[in-house]
Design a protein around this motif. Structure first.
Motif, PDB file in Angstrom:
ATOM      1  N   PRO A  59       0.826  -1.215   0.000  1.00 40.20           N
ATOM      2  CA  PRO A  59       0.000   0.000   0.000  1.00 40.20           C
ATOM      3  C   PRO A  59       0.861   1.267   0.000  1.00 40.20           C
ATOM      4  O   PRO A  59       2.037   1.230   0.325  1.00 40.20           O
ATOM      5  CB  PRO A  59      -0.803  -0.117   1.293  1.00 40.20           C
ATOM      6  CG  PRO A  59       0.097  -0.892   2.199  1.00 40.20           C
ATOM      7  CD  PRO A  59       0.796  -1.895   1.315  1.00 40.20           C
ATOM      8  N   VAL A  60       0.207   2.361  -0.365  1.00 35.16           N
ATOM      9  CA  VAL A  60       0.886   3.654  -0.370  1.00 35.16           C
ATOM     10  C   VAL A  60       0.322   4.494   0.773  1.00 35.16           C
ATOM     11  O   VAL A  60      -0.884   4.565   0.967  1.00 35.16           O
ATOM     12  CB  VAL A  60       0.719   4.368  -1.728  1.00 35.16           C
ATOM     13  CG1 VAL A  60      -0.750   4.551  -2.091  1.00 35.16           C
ATOM     14  CG2 VAL A  60       1.439   5.705  -1.723  1.00 35.16           C
ATOM     15  N   THR A  61       1.224   5.089   1.543  1.00 32.40           N
ATOM     16  CA  THR A  61       0.829   5.869   2.716  1.00 32.40           C
ATOM     17  C   THR A  61       0.976   7.361   2.427  1.00 32.40           C
ATOM     18  O   THR A  61       1.972   7.784   1.836  1.00 32.40           O
ATOM     19  CB  THR A  61       1.679   5.492   3.939  1.00 32.40           C
ATOM     20  OG1 THR A  61       1.495   4.098   4.222  1.00 32.40           O
ATOM     21  CG2 THR A  61       1.283   6.304   5.165  1.00 32.40           C
ATOM     22  N   ILE A  62      -0.025   8.133   2.847  1.00 32.15           N
ATOM     23  CA  ILE A  62       0.044   9.584   2.689  1.00 32.15           C
ATOM     24  C   ILE A  62      -0.213  10.243   4.038  1.00 32.15           C
ATOM     25  O   ILE A  62      -0.673   9.588   4.976  1.00 32.15           O
ATOM     26  CB  ILE A  62      -0.960  10.118   1.647  1.00 32.15           C
ATOM     27  CG1 ILE A  62      -2.403   9.831   2.081  1.00 32.15           C
ATOM     28  CG2 ILE A  62      -0.670   9.531   0.272  1.00 32.15           C
ATOM     29  CD1 ILE A  62      -3.463  10.510   1.226  1.00 32.15           C
ATOM     30  N   THR A  63       0.083  11.534   4.111  1.00 25.24           N
ATOM     31  CA  THR A  63      -0.181  12.315   5.323  1.00 25.24           C
ATOM     32  C   THR A  63      -1.281  13.322   5.016  1.00 25.24           C
ATOM     33  O   THR A  63      -1.158  14.123   4.086  1.00 25.24           O
ATOM     34  CB  THR A  63       1.078  13.054   5.799  1.00 25.24           C
ATOM     35  OG1 THR A  63       2.118  12.095   6.039  1.00 25.24           O
ATOM     36  CG2 THR A  63       0.790  13.832   7.082  1.00 25.24           C
ATOM     37  N   LEU A  64      -2.354  13.278   5.802  1.00 20.90           N
ATOM     38  CA  LEU A  64      -3.485  14.176   5.604  1.00 20.90           C
ATOM     39  C   LEU A  64      -3.237  15.513   6.310  1.00 20.90           C
ATOM     40  O   LEU A  64      -2.334  15.626   7.137  1.00 20.90           O
ATOM     41  CB  LEU A  64      -4.758  13.526   6.132  1.00 20.90           C
ATOM     42  CG  LEU A  64      -5.163  12.208   5.447  1.00 20.90           C
ATOM     43  CD1 LEU A  64      -6.444  11.662   6.065  1.00 20.90           C
ATOM     44  CD2 LEU A  64      -5.320  12.394   3.956  1.00 20.90           C
ATOM     45  N   PRO A  65      -4.028  16.540   5.996  1.00 19.18           N
ATOM     46  CA  PRO A  65      -3.783  17.870   6.571  1.00 19.18           C
ATOM     47  C   PRO A  65      -3.749  17.908   8.088  1.00 19.18           C
ATOM     48  O   PRO A  65      -3.061  18.746   8.665  1.00 19.18           O
ATOM     49  CB  PRO A  65      -4.947  18.698   6.015  1.00 19.18           C
ATOM     50  CG  PRO A  65      -5.239  18.077   4.689  1.00 19.18           C
ATOM     51  CD  PRO A  65      -5.054  16.599   4.922  1.00 19.18           C
ATOM     52  N   LYS A  66      -4.469  17.006   8.760  1.00 23.30           N
ATOM     53  CA  LYS A  66      -4.461  17.006  10.223  1.00 23.30           C
ATOM     54  C   LYS A  66      -3.499  15.975  10.805  1.00 23.30           C
ATOM     55  O   LYS A  66      -3.525  15.714  12.005  1.00 23.30           O
ATOM     56  CB  LYS A  66      -5.871  16.770  10.759  1.00 23.30           C
ATOM     57  CG  LYS A  66      -6.810  17.946  10.502  1.00 23.30           C
ATOM     58  CD  LYS A  66      -8.089  17.813  11.285  1.00 23.30           C
ATOM     59  CE  LYS A  66      -8.932  19.083  11.144  1.00 23.30           C
ATOM     60  NZ  LYS A  66     -10.168  19.012  11.964  1.00 23.30           N
ATOM     61  N   GLY A  67      -2.645  15.392   9.952  1.00 25.22           N
ATOM     62  CA  GLY A  67      -1.590  14.525  10.454  1.00 25.22           C
ATOM     63  C   GLY A  67      -1.859  13.041  10.396  1.00 25.22           C
ATOM     64  O   GLY A  67      -0.960  12.236  10.670  1.00 25.22           O
ATOM     65  N   GLN A  68      -3.086  12.627  10.046  1.00 24.53           N
ATOM     66  CA  GLN A  68      -3.354  11.192   9.932  1.00 24.53           C
ATOM     67  C   GLN A  68      -2.553  10.608   8.769  1.00 24.53           C
ATOM     68  O   GLN A  68      -2.281  11.287   7.782  1.00 24.53           O
ATOM     69  CB  GLN A  68      -4.844  10.929   9.721  1.00 24.53           C
ATOM     70  CG  GLN A  68      -5.752  11.493  10.814  1.00 24.53           C
ATOM     71  CD  GLN A  68      -6.311  12.846  10.450  1.00 24.53           C
ATOM     72  OE1 GLN A  68      -5.661  13.619   9.740  1.00 24.53           O
ATOM     73  NE2 GLN A  68      -7.509  13.146  10.931  1.00 24.53           N
ATOM     74  N   THR A  69      -2.197   9.319   8.876  1.00 22.38           N
ATOM     75  CA  THR A  69      -1.366   8.687   7.846  1.00 22.38           C
ATOM     76  C   THR A  69      -2.014   7.387   7.358  1.00 22.38           C
ATOM     77  O   THR A  69      -1.542   6.290   7.654  1.00 22.38           O
ATOM     78  CB  THR A  69       0.046   8.395   8.385  1.00 22.38           C
ATOM     79  OG1 THR A  69      -0.063   7.628   9.600  1.00 22.38           O
ATOM     80  CG2 THR A  69       0.800   9.687   8.665  1.00 22.38           C
ATOM     81  N   PRO A  70      -3.096   7.483   6.603  1.00 23.10           N
ATOM     82  CA  PRO A  70      -3.748   6.277   6.090  1.00 23.10           C
ATOM     83  C   PRO A  70      -2.933   5.624   4.980  1.00 23.10           C
ATOM     84  O   PRO A  70      -2.165   6.277   4.272  1.00 23.10           O
ATOM     85  CB  PRO A  70      -5.079   6.798   5.555  1.00 23.10           C
ATOM     86  CG  PRO A  70      -4.787   8.213   5.170  1.00 23.10           C
ATOM     87  CD  PRO A  70      -3.814   8.708   6.185  1.00 23.10           C
ATOM     88  N   ALA A  71      -3.121   4.325   4.834  1.00 23.54           N
ATOM     89  CA  ALA A  71      -2.491   3.564   3.762  1.00 23.54           C
ATOM     90  C   ALA A  71      -3.573   3.076   2.798  1.00 23.54           C
ATOM     91  O   ALA A  71      -4.655   2.669   3.225  1.00 23.54           O
ATOM     92  CB  ALA A  71      -1.715   2.379   4.322  1.00 23.54           C
ATOM     93  N   PHE A  72      -3.293   3.122   1.501  1.00 29.74           N
ATOM     94  CA  PHE A  72      -4.242   2.760   0.462  1.00 29.74           C
ATOM     95  C   PHE A  72      -3.667   1.641  -0.398  1.00 29.74           C
ATOM     96  O   PHE A  72      -2.524   1.737  -0.861  1.00 29.74           O
ATOM     97  CB  PHE A  72      -4.546   3.968  -0.432  1.00 29.74           C
ATOM     98  CG  PHE A  72      -5.203   5.118   0.271  1.00 29.74           C
ATOM     99  CD1 PHE A  72      -6.579   5.305   0.192  1.00 29.74           C
ATOM    100  CD2 PHE A  72      -4.450   6.013   1.014  1.00 29.74           C
ATOM    101  CE1 PHE A  72      -7.186   6.372   0.835  1.00 29.74           C
ATOM    102  CE2 PHE A  72      -5.046   7.082   1.666  1.00 29.74           C
ATOM    103  CZ  PHE A  72      -6.424   7.251   1.579  1.00 29.74           C
ATOM    104  N   ALA A  73      -4.479   0.623  -0.639  1.00 28.61           N
ATOM    105  CA  ALA A  73      -4.085  -0.438  -1.563  1.00 28.61           C
ATOM    106  C   ALA A  73      -4.295   0.030  -2.991  1.00 28.61           C
ATOM    107  O   ALA A  73      -5.270   0.733  -3.290  1.00 28.61           O
ATOM    108  CB  ALA A  73      -4.903  -1.698  -1.291  1.00 28.61           C
ATOM    109  N   LEU A  74      -3.392  -0.359  -3.881  1.00 27.37           N
ATOM    110  CA  LEU A  74      -3.535   0.003  -5.289  1.00 27.37           C
ATOM    111  C   LEU A  74      -4.496  -0.956  -5.974  1.00 27.37           C
ATOM    112  O   LEU A  74      -4.416  -2.172  -5.804  1.00 27.37           O
ATOM    113  CB  LEU A  74      -2.186  -0.027  -5.997  1.00 27.37           C
ATOM    114  CG  LEU A  74      -1.111   0.934  -5.496  1.00 27.37           C
ATOM    115  CD1 LEU A  74       0.091   0.918  -6.448  1.00 27.37           C
ATOM    116  CD2 LEU A  74      -1.641   2.343  -5.350  1.00 27.37           C
TER     117      LEU A  74
END
Length: 384
Positions: A59-74
């Motif tokens: 998965p690819v992890t991103i950082t959201l504006p409030k600091g959360q770091t969700p991971a997304f499967a392609l």
């Protein structure tokens, strides 16, 4: 409603100890999801990483504006020469969002050094064709916060893997043009597909009964904590504005969303000394016109009402006619601002008066603040 109309990670009080937006969400018991903007950012991050390294993070992890770091499967990936495509299936959680399950794709192509980040609308993403929206006519309907999220992640990937950060990002949504027929995009002049939306990256699930109940618990917690000033906010942007204006603590913040009536009726029975209502200009123009449910499916911006307010503020008949025919509430506001007519203040004052009428003499002082999408105050009332 589109679940991309994010209200932030907020909610009632599961344990009774905390109020504010975070506790409010916990109280609903509903599962949150991710905006199209978050999905496009994740897809962009994966595609650009693959361009620079040859491998897609999954998965690819991103950082959201409030600091959360969700991971997304392609759900899709393709690497060809100077471009790469990655796709993410949008999960809207428990929100009845028309874009739930849609495949959001980002195709990233390398550009010459100095080109910066360029956005394009691919199949299923709309193009702006009328003024009054937060993007210029001709631009792809990728809203400002998702654009900034994508720019930030491109810069991070470039720094990590030796890229220049100069890329073209084409965002597309499978079947987006068909899905967009169930949204307000065609009426707003966003043609060809969906908008890529979201201010926090998080979709807060929409349940009328759960949300209204969480508002009530928020008022209860604020009163129990001895708060004499609370604020009902339509979303995360207006919440930030209220905190900046009044330095209110978290347990004095009510995530009102579209339910202005729920706040007013409960505060009428359970008074606090002062209530500030803060929200987007268009939503609060609905309250000013007498609507207590601000949801787009149940109330609309009345441009004729705005024209009447503009007349009271000194607009001539030509300007009033332009306001009545404006594409959006924001367009009406811009027309009046250019002519020196304080439409924002007029709307805020009318909304305050409507709130006072619902309070029916309860010992609560009220003021209203209208903001634009960036959180800039565009209108305010006096406290009454």
């Amino acid at each position: 409603m589109s679940g991309d109309e994010v209200r932030g990670a907020g909610g009632g009080t599961g344990d009774g100890a905390r109020g504010g937006r975070e506790a409010q969400l916990k109280h609903t018991g509903l599962r949150h999801g991710w905006t199209t903007g978050a999905c496009a950012t994740a897809a962009t991050t994966a595609a650009y990483t693959a361009l620079l390294t040859g491998d897609f993070p999954d998965p690819v992890t991103i950082t959201l504006p409030k600091g959360q770091t969700p991971a997304f499967a392609l759900a899709a990936e393709e690497l060809t020469g100077d471009s790469a495509m990655a796709g993410i299936v949008k999960d809207a959680g428990d929100d009845p969002d028309v874009t739930h399950g849609a495949l959001v794709r980002a195709t990233v192509r390398l550009l010459p050094a100095g080109s910066g980040v360029v956005f394009r609308a691919g199949p299923g993403v709309g193009t702006i064709t009328r003024p009054g929206l937060p993007l210029a006519v001709g631009e792809p309907a990728v809203n400002p916060v998702p654009r900034q999220m994508m720019r930030d992640h491109v810069a991070e990937v470039a720094a990590r893997h030796g890229g220049t950060g100069d890329v073209e990002i084409t965002v597309s949504v499978d079947h987006g043009e068909e899905i967009a027929r169930s949204t307000w995009n065609p009426r707003l002049g966003i043609l060809g597909g969906l908008s890529i939306l979201g201010t926090t990256g998080i979709v807060v699930p929409y349940s009328c009964s759960a949300w209204i109940d969480s508002i009530r618990r928020g008022v209860d917690v604020a009163r129990a904590a001895g708060r004499t000033h609370v604020a009902g906010c339509t979303g995360s942007t207006s919440e930030r504005t209220v905190v900046a204006e009044y330095a209110l603590p978290e347990d004095a913040l009510l995530d009102m969303g579209d339910f202005a009536g729920a706040v007013l009726k409960y505060v009428r029975r359970h008074p606090v000394d002062r209530l500030t209502i803060c929200g987007g200009f268009a939503k609060l123009s609905k309250l000013a016109a007498g609507h207590l449910d601000l949801h787009s499916a149940r109330s609309q911006v009345d441009k004729g009402f705005l024209a009447d307010l503009a007349r009271r503020g000194g607009a001539d008949e030509a300007l009033a006619t332009e306001v009545a025919q404006a594409n959006t509430g924001l367009a009406a506001l811009q027309l009046c601002a250019a002519a020196g007519v304080p439409l924002g203040d007029l709307v805020a004052t009318a909304a305050r008066d409507e709130a006072l009428s619902v309070l029916r003499g309860a010992p609560v002082a009220v003021d209203v603040i209208c903001v634009d999408r960036a959180g800039t105050v565009v209108g305010r009332s006096a406290v009454a």
